[in-house]
Motif scaffolding. Structure first.
Motif, PDB file in Angstrom:
ATOM      1  N   ASN A   1       0.771  -1.266  -0.066  1.00  0.00           N
ATOM      2  CA  ASN A   1       0.144  -0.026  -0.052  1.00  0.00           C
ATOM      3  C   ASN A   1       0.870   1.131   0.091  1.00  0.00           C
ATOM      4  OD1 ASN A   1      -1.872   2.073   0.557  1.00  0.00           O
ATOM      5  ND2 ASN A   1      -2.881   1.027   1.878  1.00  0.00           N
ATOM      6  N   PRO A   2       1.057   1.961  -1.031  1.00  0.00           N
ATOM      7  CA  PRO A   2       1.777   3.260  -1.103  1.00  0.00           C
ATOM      8  C   PRO A   2       1.281   4.450  -0.041  1.00  0.00           C
ATOM      9  CG  PRO A   2      -0.007   3.190  -2.859  1.00  0.00           C
ATOM     10  CD  PRO A   2      -0.088   1.936  -2.318  1.00  0.00           C
ATOM     11  N   ARG A   3      -0.079   4.092   0.481  1.00  0.00           N
ATOM     12  CA  ARG A   3      -0.164   5.301   1.561  1.00  0.00           C
ATOM     13  C   ARG A   3       0.232   4.872   3.097  1.00  0.00           C
ATOM     14  NH1 ARG A   3      -4.972   4.743  -1.527  1.00  0.00           N
ATOM     15  NH2 ARG A   3      -5.582   3.008  -0.358  1.00  0.00           N
ATOM     16  N   THR A   4       0.797   3.719   3.131  1.00  0.00           N
ATOM     17  CA  THR A   4       1.079   3.285   4.518  1.00  0.00           C
ATOM     18  C   THR A   4       2.836   2.994   4.419  1.00  0.00           C
ATOM     19  OG1 THR A   4       0.713   0.876   4.288  1.00  0.00           O
ATOM     20  CG2 THR A   4      -0.961   2.362   5.008  1.00  0.00           C
ATOM     21  N   ILE A   5       3.605   3.620   3.650  1.00  0.00           N
ATOM     22  CA  ILE A   5       4.922   3.557   3.615  1.00  0.00           C
ATOM     23  C   ILE A   5       5.496   4.236   4.566  1.00  0.00           C
ATOM     24  CG2 ILE A   5       7.061   4.019   2.293  1.00  0.00           C
ATOM     25  CD1 ILE A   5       5.656   3.282  -0.279  1.00  0.00           C
ATOM     26  N   GLN A   6       6.286   3.849   5.416  1.00  0.00           N
ATOM     27  CA  GLN A   6       7.231   4.565   6.644  1.00  0.00           C
ATOM     28  C   GLN A   6       8.482   5.306   5.926  1.00  0.00           C
ATOM     29  OE1 GLN A   6       7.041   5.668   9.881  1.00  0.00           O
ATOM     30  NE2 GLN A   6       9.136   6.729   9.183  1.00  0.00           N
ATOM     31  N   PRO A   7       8.435   6.444   5.984  1.00  0.00           N
ATOM     32  CA  PRO A   7       9.635   7.056   5.144  1.00  0.00           C
ATOM     33  C   PRO A   7      10.807   6.838   5.842  1.00  0.00           C
ATOM     34  CG  PRO A   7       7.875   8.558   5.345  1.00  0.00           C
ATOM     35  CD  PRO A   7       7.499   7.482   6.141  1.00  0.00           C
ATOM     36  N   GLU A   8      12.181   6.932   5.411  1.00  0.00           N
ATOM     37  CA  GLU A   8      13.375   6.775   5.917  1.00  0.00           C
ATOM     38  C   GLU A   8      13.415   7.872   7.176  1.00  0.00           C
ATOM     39  OE1 GLU A   8      16.669   9.034   3.935  1.00  0.00           O
ATOM     40  OE2 GLU A   8      15.459   8.661   2.226  1.00  0.00           O
ATOM     41  N   TYR A   9      13.989   7.480   8.117  1.00  0.00           N
ATOM     42  CA  TYR A   9      14.427   8.498   9.287  1.00  0.00           C
ATOM     43  C   TYR A   9      15.646   8.335   9.920  1.00  0.00           C
ATOM     44  CZ  TYR A   9      12.889   4.862  12.371  1.00  0.00           C
ATOM     45  OH  TYR A   9      12.248   3.923  13.149  1.00  0.00           O
ATOM     46  N   ALA A  10      16.302   9.309  10.773  1.00  0.00           N
ATOM     47  CA  ALA A  10      17.364   8.969  11.589  1.00  0.00           C
ATOM     48  C   ALA A  10      17.061   9.380  12.885  1.00  0.00           C
ATOM     49  CB  ALA A  10      18.309   9.874  11.034  1.00  0.00           C
ATOM     50  N   MET A  11      17.826   8.683  14.025  1.00  0.00           N
ATOM     51  CA  MET A  11      17.493   9.200  15.380  1.00  0.00           C
ATOM     52  C   MET A  11      18.847   9.319  15.875  1.00  0.00           C
ATOM     53  SD  MET A  11      14.349   9.016  15.906  1.00  0.00           S
ATOM     54  CE  MET A  11      14.300   8.935  17.884  1.00  0.00           C
ATOM     55  N   VAL A  12      19.152  10.284  16.754  1.00  0.00           N
ATOM     56  CA  VAL A  12      20.382  10.665  17.511  1.00  0.00           C
ATOM     57  C   VAL A  12      19.885  10.734  18.953  1.00  0.00           C
ATOM     58  CG1 VAL A  12      22.162  12.090  17.472  1.00  0.00           C
ATOM     59  CG2 VAL A  12      21.498  11.647  15.757  1.00  0.00           C
ATOM     60  N   ASN A  13      20.826  10.053  19.833  1.00  0.00           N
ATOM     61  CA  ASN A  13      20.893  10.124  21.175  1.00  0.00           C
ATOM     62  C   ASN A  13      22.315  10.474  21.626  1.00  0.00           C
ATOM     63  OD1 ASN A  13      18.142   9.229  21.250  1.00  0.00           O
ATOM     64  ND2 ASN A  13      18.833   7.109  21.745  1.00  0.00           N
ATOM     65  N   ILE A  14      22.104  11.291  22.675  1.00  0.00           N
ATOM     66  CA  ILE A  14      23.447  11.828  23.249  1.00  0.00           C
ATOM     67  C   ILE A  14      23.458  11.946  24.836  1.00  0.00           C
ATOM     68  CG2 ILE A  14      24.176  13.177  21.358  1.00  0.00           C
ATOM     69  CD1 ILE A  14      23.455  15.717  23.017  1.00  0.00           C
ATOM     70  N   ALA A  15      24.548  11.690  25.507  1.00  0.00           N
ATOM     71  CA  ALA A  15      24.506  11.700  26.883  1.00  0.00           C
ATOM     72  C   ALA A  15      25.868  12.018  27.456  1.00  0.00           C
ATOM     73  CB  ALA A  15      24.241  10.302  27.659  1.00  0.00           C
ATOM     74  N   LEU A  16      25.681  12.661  28.297  1.00  0.00           N
ATOM     75  CA  LEU A  16      27.117  13.435  29.176  1.00  0.00           C
ATOM     76  C   LEU A  16      27.006  13.281  30.762  1.00  0.00           C
ATOM     77  CD1 LEU A  16      29.834  14.914  28.517  1.00  0.00           C
ATOM     78  CD2 LEU A  16      28.618  16.987  28.712  1.00  0.00           C
ATOM     79  N   GLY A  17      27.980  12.871  31.280  1.00  0.00           N
ATOM     80  CA  GLY A  17      27.881  12.730  32.678  1.00  0.00           C
ATOM     81  C   GLY A  17      29.494  12.537  33.371  1.00  0.00           C
ATOM     82  N   LEU A  18      29.149  12.393  34.744  1.00  0.00           N
ATOM     83  CA  LEU A  18      30.416  12.129  35.682  1.00  0.00           C
ATOM     84  C   LEU A  18      30.268  10.864  36.261  1.00  0.00           C
ATOM     85  CD1 LEU A  18      30.828  15.601  37.424  1.00  0.00           C
ATOM     86  CD2 LEU A  18      32.301  14.597  35.631  1.00  0.00           C
ATOM     87  N   ARG A  19      31.536  10.316  36.627  1.00  0.00           N
ATOM     88  CA  ARG A  19      31.443   8.982  37.434  1.00  0.00           C
ATOM     89  C   ARG A  19      32.721   8.789  38.268  1.00  0.00           C
ATOM     90  NH1 ARG A  19      31.894   4.508  32.428  1.00  0.00           N
ATOM     91  NH2 ARG A  19      34.244   4.622  32.157  1.00  0.00           N
TER      92      ARG A  19
END
Length: 743
Positions: free
Chosen positions: A669-687
């Motif tokens: 079904n051409p109406r239910t195509i999930q387009p391409e996408y990108a996800m970015v997660n970042i984290a910064l901390g101390l230990r």
């Protein structure tokens, strides 16, 4: 795709954080892995081995990588494993897990998955049990391609092996917590150590509460969330150096809600042909666009569940082979409910609800030779008994259904794998499995006062052949050919009738796969680079077809696809250029096609010119792309720790990037195509330098990319274009703080 960025920019960003290895990126438990040497120990072949020596395509996801990618539960795994796709559903029992584009989507409770899930050496007969939290996990191994020879009929496409942490020899305790800007709270604790000189224990508890990220305008409540409590408990007894006994008792209890907001709606839409039910009546106050997360319903959608599992693992080292016994029992229950009219119209109410009840007993025996011998073997026998019950009601206005059903399965199998080194650096591999299964069902149509029953049996064998050749130090090639088999199944779901009963079970799903792999570690083992190419064929592939009836009802039925061909490339890399810095990445390319699928269901409002012909209408998908998984998928993450001067503190930075190409639905079904996408997660901390405490701030979905894990076309219910999109947990950008302390 990222806003304002081209596809190439996204790909380059992925490469910069290390496109190419979930496989060896994992950080395994410190006691089992020498990370300075780059060794990762896995049990992919039911014995402990360095992952670089395993002649199959296996990805290892360790604790640090799971954290960098914000992996909280099973649904999140697809972000870090390019060959893995997980499509959630309102009811976890209907979720789809696919490896290399192959998985099982079926509403019939007795249908086995094509991708098996193993938790601490126990195969989960009811896959939705895995869709709880992933706390206190040592590592996750994703085995790609048929694994039937060692793991049975539920692994015709692959396997996910989850290994939780073991009791420690010294007393340890830890607590952790998380809070986010969108109102999620999580807390967990672990206590582990010795009770006596020969008895140790480990107990972990985890609680998570996320209200959701979708609004119900009908009552003002927040939906699309989750709440669960889980606990894992282990006892390890070592009365002698040769004997070890592990007793595990796990419990989980949870609740989820789900929504499917409108993301596209044509002008003059009316609900199910009633001119009084216009958009301002069935969707009042909702701004319909691709970013919409609002709904208006009066019967919430979601489920509650609980699971109680026990297992006993005995291992005895005879001085030669090791004898192992694994006994397990599991009871899983869930209750699901759904607003099937998708509105809050008081005079027009249609809803559905039901229960699942699954009970499993399994017993496995293994005989494992020493790993250093020139001739090595793993021999075993396996038995399982599974009983599943399902009741279901839908109505009272349309799509009426009212039934109760049970499914039973009784399986016994013998298996073995042999390895022989005729020359130093050369290994020959041969394995086989023979199984016999009996299945039965009883289906009671309460609305029609009809009872159907049946039983069947199936005997089948699978095998694996291969060769592995060392070509240089820390470098080898392997070639394997493996077959897979997933058992026959009855289509126990709404619409069951005499015709389905007379047809009997759908045919077994059979697969074969040819795989060529290259494994290497370079530059004093600071760089790991692995490549795999494969070609797989599936015959009688089992899948859920959708029939769109004239009244707008969707009737689901289980069917066999004639032939499916999948080929592709997988690449993994891990780089440790300097102390404290690890860069991992992975890439998967899939070329999947239906070779034979002449009787596929048409998609909503598909015309004859678009290929929907005949009576009843069908389309021919032979030769079409089978992209229920993306054709291209990239994942990478970076983990960096730097001491702050000569003090006791370390700066910690983490980042993760994933990108995938578009996903085409099974019905094209051409109406239910999930387009391409990108996800970015970042984290910064101390230990602290000794890693006893850590504080991390994080942002997930940094660029606020909106995507949908499933898109539905319901245009036939509204007389014009009507598209709904399910909302993932990370649909919006959110931040938070993670804290942990260990003693």
């Amino acid at each position: 795709m990222m806003k304002g960025q081209s596809k190439m920019a996204v790909v380059m960003a992925s490469l910069l954080v290390g496109v190419a290895s979930g496989t060896l990126a994992g950080v395994a438990h410190a006691q089992a892995v020498d990370m300075s040497a780059g060794d990762i120990i896995v049990t992919a072949q039911k014995r402990e081995q360095n992952v670089q020596d395993v002649p199959l395509s296996v990805q290892v996801l360790g604790e640090a990588q799971l954290q960098a990618n914000a992996v909280q539960d099973f649904n999140d795994l697809s972000r870090v494993s390019p060959s893995l796709s997980i499509r959630p559903a309102e009811n976890p029992a209907s979720a789809n897990v696919a490896i290399r584009g192959v998985g099982t989507l079926a509403f019939s409770p007795g249908v086995e998955p094509s991708v098996a899930v193993i938790l601490d050496d126990v195969a989960l007969a009811f896959q939705s049990r895995a869709f709880t939290d992933l706390s206190d996990i040592e590592r996750i191994e994703v085995l790609r391609g048929p694994q039937t020879t060692l793991y049975g009929k539920s692994a015709s496409a692959g396997l996910i092996n989850i290994v939780s942490k073991a009791p420690t020899k010294a007393l340890t305790a830890s607590v952790r917590g998380m809070i986010t800007t969108d109102d999620e709270q999580q807390i967990g604790a672990v206590l582990s150590g010795p009770l006596t000189d020969t008895l140790g224990f480990r107990t972990s508890v985890n609680y998570d509460d996320f209200k959701g990220n979708s609004r119900n305008l009908a009552d003002g409540k927040t939906l699309n969330g989750r709440r669960y409590f889980s606990t894992r408990n282990k006892l390890r007894w070592n009365p002698t150096a040769e004997l070890q006994a592990d007793l595990a008792i796990d419990y989980a209890d949870g609740r989820t809600t789900a929504t499917r907001p409108f993301i596209e709606l044509g002008d003059n839409a009316i609900l199910r042909g009633n001119p009084a039910f216009t958009q301002d009546v069935f969707a009042p106050g909702i701004t319909v666009d691709k970013d919409n997360t609002d709904v208006s319903i009066d019967f919430p959608t979601g489920n509650t569940y609980n699971d109680f599992a026990q297992s006993l693992r005995l291992s005895y080292d005879t001085g030669g082979p090791t004898i192992m016994s694994i006994t397990a029992h599991d009871r899983y229950k869930s209750h699901d409910w759904f607003d099937s009219d998708d509105s809050a119209i008081s005079s027009f109410q249609n809803f559905q609800y039901g229960h699942f009840d699954s009970e499993q007993f399994s017993q496995e025996l293994r005989l494992i030779s020493p790993g250093k011998d020139r001739f090595r073997y793993t021999l075993g026998a396996y038995y399982s008994n599974v009983d599943i019950g399902r009741d279901f009601y839908r109505g009272p206005l349309f799509s009426n259904a009212n039934w109760d059903a049970t499914n039973g399965s009784d399986l016994i199998a013998g298996f073995g794998q042999l390895e022989y080194d005729p020359l130093p650096g050369t290994t020959l591999i041969a394995g086989g499995r023979y199984s016999r299964e009996k299945i039965d069902y009883v289906f009671t149509d309460l609305a029609a006062s009809r009872v159907y029953a049946g039983r069947s049996s199936d005997s089948f064998g699978t095998y694996k052949l291969g060769i592995k050749q060392d070509v240089a130090r820390d470098m080898n090639l392997y070639l394997t050919y493996a077959t897979g088999h997933k058992g026959q199944a009855y289509d126990i779901s709404s619409g069951f009738n005499q015709a389905r009963a007379d047809a009997g079970p759908v045919n077994p799903e059979k697969s074969d796969s040819l795989e060529l792999g290259f494994r290497s570690q370079l530059l004093d083992r600071k760089v790991t680079l692995n490549l795999t190419v494969f070609n797989s064929n599936f015959r009688d592939f089992q899948t859920q077809a959708v029939e769109n009836l004239a009244d707008g009802t969707q009737n689901f039925r289980l069917t066999n696809v004639g032939k499916v061909r999948i080929r592709g490339l997988e690449m993994e890399t891990s780089i440790r250029p300097v102390a404290g810095l690890t860069i991992n990445g992975s890439l998967t390319y899939l070329d999947a096609k239906f070779k034979e699928f002449a009787g596929a269901a048409c998609y909503v409002n598909q015309t004859a010119a678009q290929g929907c012909v005949g009576t009843p209408p069908r389309q021919d998908l032979s030769g079409k792309a089978m992209l229920i998984s993306p054709k291209w998928k990239l994942a990478g993450n970076i983990d960096y720790a730097q001491p702050l001067g000569q003090g006791p503190l370390e700066l910690v930075a983490q980042g993760a990037v994933t990108w995938q190409s578009k996903v085409v639905p099974l019905d094209q079904n051409p109406r239910t195509i999930q387009p391409e996408y990108a996800m970015v997660n970042i984290a910064l901390g101390l230990r602290s330098a000794d890693k006893s405490w850590q504080v991390m701030g994080f942002i997930n979905n940094l660029f606020d990319q909106h995507y949908r894990y499933l898109i539905n076309d319901v245009s036939n219910r509204y007389g014009t274009t009507a598209i709904q999109g399910y909302v993932p947990r990370d649909f919006h950008r959110y931040g938070g703080i993670r804290l942990s302390y260990s003693y």
